[in-house]
Motif scaffolding. Structure first.
Motif, PDB file in Angstrom:
ATOM      1  N   GLY A  68      84.784  28.523 -21.895  1.00  0.00           N
ATOM      2  CA  GLY A  68      85.224  28.198 -20.560  1.00  0.00           C
ATOM      3  C   GLY A  68      84.222  27.261 -19.918  1.00  0.00           C
ATOM      4  O   GLY A  68      83.012  27.385 -20.144  1.00  0.00           O
ATOM      5  N   TRP A  69      84.724  26.313 -19.131  1.00  0.00           N
ATOM      6  CA  TRP A  69      83.818  25.382 -18.447  1.00  0.00           C
ATOM      7  C   TRP A  69      84.484  24.908 -17.158  1.00  0.00           C
ATOM      8  O   TRP A  69      85.567  24.333 -17.202  1.00  0.00           O
ATOM      9  CB  TRP A  69      83.480  24.188 -19.338  1.00  0.00           C
ATOM     10  N   ASP A  70      83.848  25.184 -16.023  1.00  0.00           N
ATOM     11  CA  ASP A  70      84.383  24.792 -14.717  1.00  0.00           C
ATOM     12  C   ASP A  70      85.826  25.268 -14.533  1.00  0.00           C
ATOM     13  O   ASP A  70      86.675  24.556 -13.997  1.00  0.00           O
ATOM     14  CB  ASP A  70      84.325  23.268 -14.530  1.00  0.00           C
ATOM     15  N   GLY A  71      86.097  26.473 -15.015  1.00  0.00           N
ATOM     16  CA  GLY A  71      87.415  27.062 -14.840  1.00  0.00           C
ATOM     17  C   GLY A  71      88.462  26.592 -15.818  1.00  0.00           C
ATOM     18  O   GLY A  71      89.633  26.999 -15.712  1.00  0.00           O
ATOM     19  N   SER A  72      88.081  25.736 -16.774  1.00  0.00           N
ATOM     20  CA  SER A  72      89.030  25.235 -17.765  1.00  0.00           C
ATOM     21  C   SER A  72      88.692  25.786 -19.146  1.00  0.00           C
ATOM     22  O   SER A  72      87.540  26.125 -19.439  1.00  0.00           O
ATOM     23  CB  SER A  72      89.003  23.700 -17.810  1.00  0.00           C
ATOM     24  N   LEU A  73      89.708  25.855 -20.001  1.00  0.00           N
ATOM     25  CA  LEU A  73      89.531  26.344 -21.364  1.00  0.00           C
ATOM     26  C   LEU A  73      89.302  25.159 -22.301  1.00  0.00           C
ATOM     27  O   LEU A  73      90.094  24.219 -22.323  1.00  0.00           O
ATOM     28  CB  LEU A  73      90.768  27.129 -21.805  1.00  0.00           C
ATOM     29  N   GLU A  74      88.224  25.207 -23.060  1.00  0.00           N
ATOM     30  CA  GLU A  74      87.931  24.171 -24.046  1.00  0.00           C
ATOM     31  C   GLU A  74      88.013  24.778 -25.443  1.00  0.00           C
ATOM     32  O   GLU A  74      87.469  25.853 -25.698  1.00  0.00           O
ATOM     33  CB  GLU A  74      86.550  23.567 -23.811  1.00  0.00           C
ATOM     34  N   SER A 107      95.396  24.129 -21.852  1.00  0.00           N
ATOM     35  CA  SER A 107      95.898  25.079 -20.872  1.00  0.00           C
ATOM     36  C   SER A 107      95.466  26.502 -21.220  1.00  0.00           C
ATOM     37  O   SER A 107      95.443  26.890 -22.402  1.00  0.00           O
ATOM     38  CB  SER A 107      97.423  25.003 -20.809  1.00  0.00           C
ATOM     39  N   ALA A 108      95.151  27.273 -20.193  1.00  0.00           N
ATOM     40  CA  ALA A 108      94.805  28.685 -20.404  1.00  0.00           C
ATOM     41  C   ALA A 108      95.970  29.462 -20.998  1.00  0.00           C
ATOM     42  O   ALA A 108      95.778  30.523 -21.611  1.00  0.00           O
ATOM     43  CB  ALA A 108      94.376  29.311 -19.081  1.00  0.00           C
ATOM     44  N   ARG A 159      82.307  32.812 -18.041  1.00  0.00           N
ATOM     45  CA  ARG A 159      83.031  31.548 -17.846  1.00  0.00           C
ATOM     46  C   ARG A 159      84.470  31.657 -18.337  1.00  0.00           C
ATOM     47  O   ARG A 159      85.389  31.106 -17.728  1.00  0.00           O
ATOM     48  CB  ARG A 159      82.286  30.402 -18.543  1.00  0.00           C
ATOM     49  N   VAL A 164      88.329  31.451 -16.397  1.00  0.00           N
ATOM     50  CA  VAL A 164      89.520  30.739 -16.871  1.00  0.00           C
ATOM     51  C   VAL A 164      90.730  31.648 -16.835  1.00  0.00           C
ATOM     52  O   VAL A 164      91.801  31.279 -16.324  1.00  0.00           O
ATOM     53  CB  VAL A 164      89.309  30.225 -18.313  1.00  0.00           C
ATOM     54  N   THR A 186      90.116  19.935 -23.678  1.00  0.00           N
ATOM     55  CA  THR A 186      90.487  20.888 -22.644  1.00  0.00           C
ATOM     56  C   THR A 186      91.975  21.176 -22.779  1.00  0.00           C
ATOM     57  O   THR A 186      92.795  20.255 -22.849  1.00  0.00           O
ATOM     58  CB  THR A 186      90.191  20.318 -21.248  1.00  0.00           C
TER      59      THR A 186
END
Length: 321
Positions: free
Chosen positions: A190-196, A234-235, A264, A268, A232
């Motif tokens: 997770g990074w800044d609320g996004s899934l990588e 979608s969750a 983190r 997400v 990046t």
């Protein structure tokens, strides 16, 4: 600046006149004349080039570096592996990413400058005014870039020695944890609320695949599209990243703890660990990022021991329950 560059060129020409020279073809297809045994090398990336040079015993006089919030300069991962910085190593700071000190670079009179093949063309041309530049290939295969660095630096004997040690250690580890043969893995964060999600993660990918593990279908499809690192996503795709083992990393240089990656991912998607059985059953493995992306031999060796310890030395939560 022009005077410094001119003087550097004169010094380089004088020094190389007494050196045995050879011509190499770098990752861009450019033929570059360099010393057979360079004596003044600059690494234009600390963690992936300078660290490898130091490990293989090459003479480094300058390196890219970074700056902490309080203004302290450091070489990422070089400090963790060898305790070296710009004060105690004799290595000069030549600038940060995209903030290069070309005057210092020229003043060091390098007889070899190593940079990545995808560096900015204008930047490369400026480097070439200071000394011969060999561009290093980026690849999903760890040893492609490491071999290119070793070859340019004239330390192939050391590379072959370390390569043989790595191969022997992998063979041992495959016997220690045979359950990894054919087991699936995913590298997510997770990074800044996004899934990588990562198709490759440098040295970690090399080690996991050498141990017999395979990517998830999602990550494999990314690799088939030519994705070397991550994207990046979608969750909502979280269930598609279910695997026998999940890997994530925390960054020492950012002040992370081993709990940071879990938190983190919770930002997400709260409750994500219940969705992925590998996490729910205790097969979510968190490693230091500085030890995981690197393709230098020290990084690879640490990763083998991390994986063996986590997999072979710790029962799953399901087994405990």
């Amino acid at each position: 600046m022009r005077l410094v560059t001119l003087l550097a060129a004169i010094l380089f020409a004088t020094a190389t006149a007494a050196q045995d020279m050879r011509t190499v073809t770098d990752a861009s297809g450019t033929e570059v004349e360099i010393p057979v045994q360079p004596e003044r090398i600059i690494g234009m990336h600390d963690q992936s080039i300078t660290l490898t040079l130091i490990e293989l015993g090459a003479p480094v006089v300058g390196s890219m570096g970074r700056m902490t919030d309080d203004g302290t300069l450091y070489m990422r991962a070089v400090d963790l592996f060898y305790g070296l910085d710009f004060e105690n190593s004799g290595i000069a700071f030549v600038g940060q990413w995209n903030a290069w000190d070309y005057e210092t670079i020229a003043g060091l009179s390098p007889d070899l400058i190593l940079e990545w093949e995808d560096a900015d063309a204008n930047h490369i041309e400026k480097l070439r005014t200071a000394g011969p530049v060999v561009l290093i290939p980026r690849s999903n295969e760890a040893f492609v870039s490491t071999r290119a660095i070793a070859d340019a630096a004239g330390v192939m004997d050391r590379f072959e020695f370390e390569r043989a040690r790595y191969t022997a250690l992998i063979e041992d580890a495959r016997r220690w944890v045979p359950q990894l043969q054919g087991a699936s893995y995913a590298k997510i964060q997770g990074w800044d609320g996004s899934l990588e999600v990562y198709a490759g993660y440098g040295g970690l990918t090399q080690v996991l695949e050498d141990l017999g593990m395979v990517r998830t279908d999602f990550a494999q499809s990314m690799s088939d599209r030519g994705v070397i690192w991550g994207e990046t996503v979608s969750a909502e795709t979280m269930p598609e990243h279910n695997a026998d083992y999940l890997f994530d990393t925390f960054t020492v240089a950012y002040g992370d703890t081993a709990a940071s990656p879990f938190e983190r991912l919770n930002d997400v998607l709260p409750g994500w660990c219940d969705i992925l059985t590998a996490c729910a059953e205790g097969r979510y493995i968190v490693l230091p990022r500085e030890h995981s992306t690197g393709t230098n031999f020290g990084s690879l060796e640490r990763q083998i021991y991390y994986v063996v310890t986590h997999v072979g030395g710790r029962p799953s939560l399901a087994a405990v329950n």
